[in-house]
Design a protein around this motif. Structure first.
Motif: not given
Length: 127
Positions: A77-83, A99-121
């Protein structure tokens, strides 16, 4: 300053900030540091439908060329032309003006991504 614990992350070093059904996507400071000075950014077109884990862009630095992966399925829905105009924003403010892009998503799908602790690990980092 962005609360990094409120973001979600991917193993491909993207971060995702969810606001309703709009996901703002960028690359992490870890990735920006590993890339070195970013000199070129190619982003998908607004209106494009992207599939999770597909290649949707390119980031070129003085050290290498990297691919930008879609962290989620959705419509751009939007790209960062400034970048695009000033790729150094990816290095100087990866969680803000870089930031790079903005996309419409199924919010429930975001829960499957890593949290900060998992990413740092994953990256061997700590706060």
């Amino acid at each position: 300053m962005t609360d990094l614990t409120s973001l979600k992350y991917t193993a491909e070093h993207e971060w995702v900030a969810l606001d309703g059904d709009i996901a703002t996507v960028g690359i992490t400071d870890y990735a920006a540091d590993k890339l070195g000075d970013v000199v070129f950014v190619e982003l998908p077109e607004v209106g494009a439908t992207i599939d999770a884990h597909s290649i949707v862009g390119e980031i070129e630095s003085t050290k290498s060329v990297g691919e930008l992966y879609a962290p989620l399925t959705g419509d751009v829905v939007e790209v960062n032309d400034a970048v695009v105009d000033d790729p150094s924003l990816v290095n100087s403010d990866p969680y803000g003006d870089g930031w790079l892009v903005k996309i419409t998503v199924d919010p429930a799908a975001v829960a499957d991504l890593l949290d900060r602790d998992a990413y740092l690990a994953l990256t061997g980092g700590d706060e």
